[in-house]
Design a protein around this motif. Structure first.
Motif, short mmCIF file in Angstrom:
data_model
loop_
_atom_site.label_atom_id
_atom_site.label_comp_id
_atom_site.label_asym_id
_atom_site.label_seq_id
_atom_site.Cartn_x
_atom_site.Cartn_y
_atom_site.Cartn_z
N ASN A 56 13.68 5.02 41.32
CA ASN A 56 13.46 3.96 40.33
C ASN A 56 12.05 4.01 39.76
N GLU A 57 11.09 4.28 40.62
CA GLU A 57 9.70 4.34 40.16
C GLU A 57 9.49 5.49 39.18
N LEU A 58 10.07 6.64 39.49
CA LEU A 58 9.94 7.78 38.58
C LEU A 58 10.60 7.50 37.24
N SER A 59 11.68 6.73 37.26
CA SER A 59 12.40 6.41 36.02
C SER A 59 11.63 5.44 35.15
N ASN A 60 10.74 4.68 35.76
CA ASN A 60 10.05 3.62 35.02
C ASN A 60 8.58 3.90 34.72
N GLU A 61 8.05 4.98 35.28
CA GLU A 61 6.61 5.20 35.09
C GLU A 61 6.28 5.80 33.72
N ARG A 62 7.31 6.25 32.99
CA ARG A 62 7.08 6.83 31.66
C ARG A 62 8.09 6.27 30.67
N PRO A 63 7.75 6.25 29.37
CA PRO A 63 8.70 5.76 28.36
C PRO A 63 9.85 6.73 28.17
N LEU A 64 10.92 6.25 27.58
CA LEU A 64 12.14 7.05 27.43
C LEU A 64 11.89 8.32 26.63
N ASP A 65 11.04 8.25 25.61
CA ASP A 65 10.82 9.44 24.79
C ASP A 65 10.14 10.56 25.58
N TRP A 66 9.43 10.21 26.67
CA TRP A 66 8.84 11.25 27.53
C TRP A 66 9.95 12.08 28.18
N PHE A 67 11.00 11.40 28.65
CA PHE A 67 12.12 12.10 29.29
C PHE A 67 12.80 13.03 28.29
N GLU A 68 12.95 12.54 27.06
CA GLU A 68 13.60 13.38 26.04
C GLU A 68 12.73 14.58 25.70
N LYS A 69 11.44 14.39 25.64
CA LYS A 69 10.53 15.46 25.24
C LYS A 69 10.36 16.51 26.33
N HIS A 70 10.35 16.08 27.62
CA HIS A 70 10.00 16.98 28.71
C HIS A 70 11.19 17.47 29.55
N LEU A 71 12.35 16.84 29.43
CA LEU A 71 13.48 17.21 30.29
C LEU A 71 14.71 17.69 29.55
N ILE A 72 14.74 17.51 28.25
CA ILE A 72 15.92 17.89 27.47
C ILE A 72 15.70 19.23 26.80
N THR A 73 16.68 20.10 26.90
CA THR A 73 16.60 21.42 26.29
C THR A 73 17.97 21.77 25.70
N ARG A 74 18.05 22.95 25.08
CA ARG A 74 19.33 23.36 24.47
C ARG A 74 19.95 24.50 25.26
N VAL A 75 21.27 24.53 25.27
CA VAL A 75 22.02 25.57 25.96
C VAL A 75 21.86 26.89 25.21
N PRO A 76 21.56 28.00 25.92
CA PRO A 76 21.40 29.31 25.25
C PRO A 76 22.68 29.79 24.57
N LEU A 77 22.51 30.78 23.69
CA LEU A 77 23.61 31.24 22.84
C LEU A 77 24.75 31.88 23.62
N ARG A 78 24.50 32.39 24.83
CA ARG A 78 25.55 33.13 25.53
C ARG A 78 26.66 32.24 26.10
N TYR A 79 26.47 30.91 26.08
CA TYR A 79 27.44 30.01 26.69
C TYR A 79 28.27 29.27 25.64
N PRO A 80 29.48 28.80 26.02
CA PRO A 80 30.35 28.10 25.06
C PRO A 80 29.68 26.88 24.43
N GLY A 81 28.80 26.22 25.18
CA GLY A 81 28.15 25.02 24.65
C GLY A 81 26.83 25.32 23.96
N ALA A 82 26.67 26.53 23.43
CA ALA A 82 25.42 26.95 22.80
C ALA A 82 24.92 25.91 21.80
N GLY A 83 23.65 25.54 21.95
CA GLY A 83 23.03 24.58 21.03
C GLY A 83 23.13 23.14 21.50
N ARG A 84 24.00 22.86 22.48
CA ARG A 84 24.14 21.48 22.95
C ARG A 84 22.87 21.06 23.70
#
Length: 407
Positions: free
Chosen positions: A218-246
């Motif tokens: 809970n502490e880790l979830s609240n110590e930073r704003p939501l946009d930090w999680f989007e900026k630092h933890l979200i990435t895109r699936v590589p082209l070799r997989y069916p979900g490429a770009g997701r």
């Protein structure tokens, strides 16, 4: 961050030849005969075995439940996909030889970096006395972008759809993170007078109100704003997989976060594994290897679901405040009047501490006291609530009794 997945994949590709070499070498072990049992070869093979096993996989492991004791007989079990949806299946563990009808239970599995097979022992135990179904979530990197997005509201919709497919009279058991969307699904179904509303719901180690007893999660979830999680933890699936770009929160990042919380323990386990293999103690080594084969099988989460869960469940705690909405409709736990509630918590749970799950009772204002039960499992950590000896001998009887009482 959008290139992170490509970097991880490049590293995996670089290590692939070494892993292949270790696999070939291990294949020669039986051909060496008595020489393989000498101290030096045993240590070399042990090192290769540990190296080969210390890798992430991205495919769902097998449940491996072919038979189970039900009543006084050993009966065969087979898997049947009852409903196949883009992000998850409704999987049924069919026991053909059982003559008497058993209570139907939907096991709502977490979507938190691992596959639903993490609940294998939960399923095996439930199968003794129940007709078991499970939410078998798919790896988001294998879902084409044409299937659309999968967010918190979609998770709720899937649970409702699965219950409607199962029909009236079923029961629900939810473990960990999905307790909030599963609880919301039951509340919506109850308010709508849906005939498929479950007769009972068991919530185990779930963050109904994280404020009740905050943990490091809970502490880790609240110590930073939501946009930090989007900026630092979200990435895109590589082209070799069916979900490429997701956009996804990749499983390898989730696993890294979990392992960092107990890094010394995981290191000690692998050192012990090496020593067991080097000493020829294959039985004990197999136990550790089996755990990590499951633990290292990771699932990518759709970015929408991850970010909305962080926001709604952990940062704004909307359910506990009575402010959670599903597609702009307020979720009303007070509408639950006939679905009995059992909450289960582990005394030593450091992920979802005591009090977080029990908070569901205060929200269910429409339930009469005799339809509410709580069980605190002494000596159990987070995983001990739904797997292991304490689950089988002490927690499961509580679950079974609740289901029998409401069936």
């Amino acid at each position: 961050m959008m290139m992170l997945y490509n970097g991880y994949q490049a590293l995996e590709d670089m290590l692939a030849p070494a892993r292949f070499g270790a696999e070939l070498a291990l294949g020669l072990r039986d051909k060496l005969g008595p020489m393989a049992d000498l101290p030096m070869p045993r240590r070399m093979f042990a090192l290769m075995d540990v190296f080969q096993g210390a890798r992430l996989t991205h495919k769902r492991p097998a449940y491996g439940i072919d038979q189970v004791r039900s009543g006084n007989a050993i009966v065969a079990v087979r898997e049947e996909v009852l409903l196949d949806l883009p992000f998850g299946n409704l999987l049924h563990f069919v026991k053909d030889e059982v003559e008497t009808e058993q209570p139907r239970v939907l096991l709502v599995a977490p979507m938190s970096g691992h596959f639903a097979t993490l609940l294998r022992s939960t399923v095996r135990t439930l199968l003794r006395d129940h007709d078991v179904y499970i939410t078998d979530w798919k790896n988001a990197r294998d879902v084409p972008t044409s299937a659309g997005v999968f967010g918190f509201d979609d998770y709720v919709d899937y649970v409702i759809t699965f219950f409607q497919e199962m029909g009236p009279g079923a029961h629900m058991l939810s473990v960990c993170q999905p307790c909030v969307p599963a609880f919301a699904a039951v509340a919506l179904m109850a308010e709508d007078g849906d005939a498929a509303t479950p007769r009972s719901m068991t919530l185990m180690g779930g963050p109904i109100d994280p404020r009740a007893a905050p943990t490091i999660v809970n502490e880790l979830s609240n110590e930073r704003p939501l946009d930090w999680f989007e900026k630092h933890l979200i990435t895109r699936v590589p082209l070799r997989y069916p979900g490429a770009g997701r956009k996804v929160y990749p499983g390898f990042l989730q696993l890294s976060a979990f392992m960092s919380m107990n890094l010394e323990r995981h290191g000690a386990q692998h050192r012990e594994l090496y020593q067991l293999l080097a000493d020829g103690n294959d039985a004990e080594a197999a136990r550790i290897k089996s755990f990590y084969q499951e633990y290292f099988a990771v699932l990518d989460m759709a970015a929408e679901f991850y970010l909305e869960t962080v926001d709604r469940v952990f940062q704004r705690t909307l359910l506990a405040k009575g402010e959670l909405k599903h597609r702009d409709r307020l979720v009303n736990p007070g509408a639950i009047r006939k679905t009995a509630l059992l909450t289960v918590e582990g005394e030593k749970d450091d992920i979802c501490a005591v009090g977080q799950t029990a908070a569901a009772h205060a929200l269910c204002t429409g339930l009469r006291p005799h339809l509410k039960r709580h069980h605190l499992q002494i000596g159990a950590g987070h995983y001990g609530v739904f797997s292991g000896s304490k689950w089988e001998k002490e927690v499961f009887p509580q679950v079974r009794n609740m289901i029998l009482a409401m069936n």
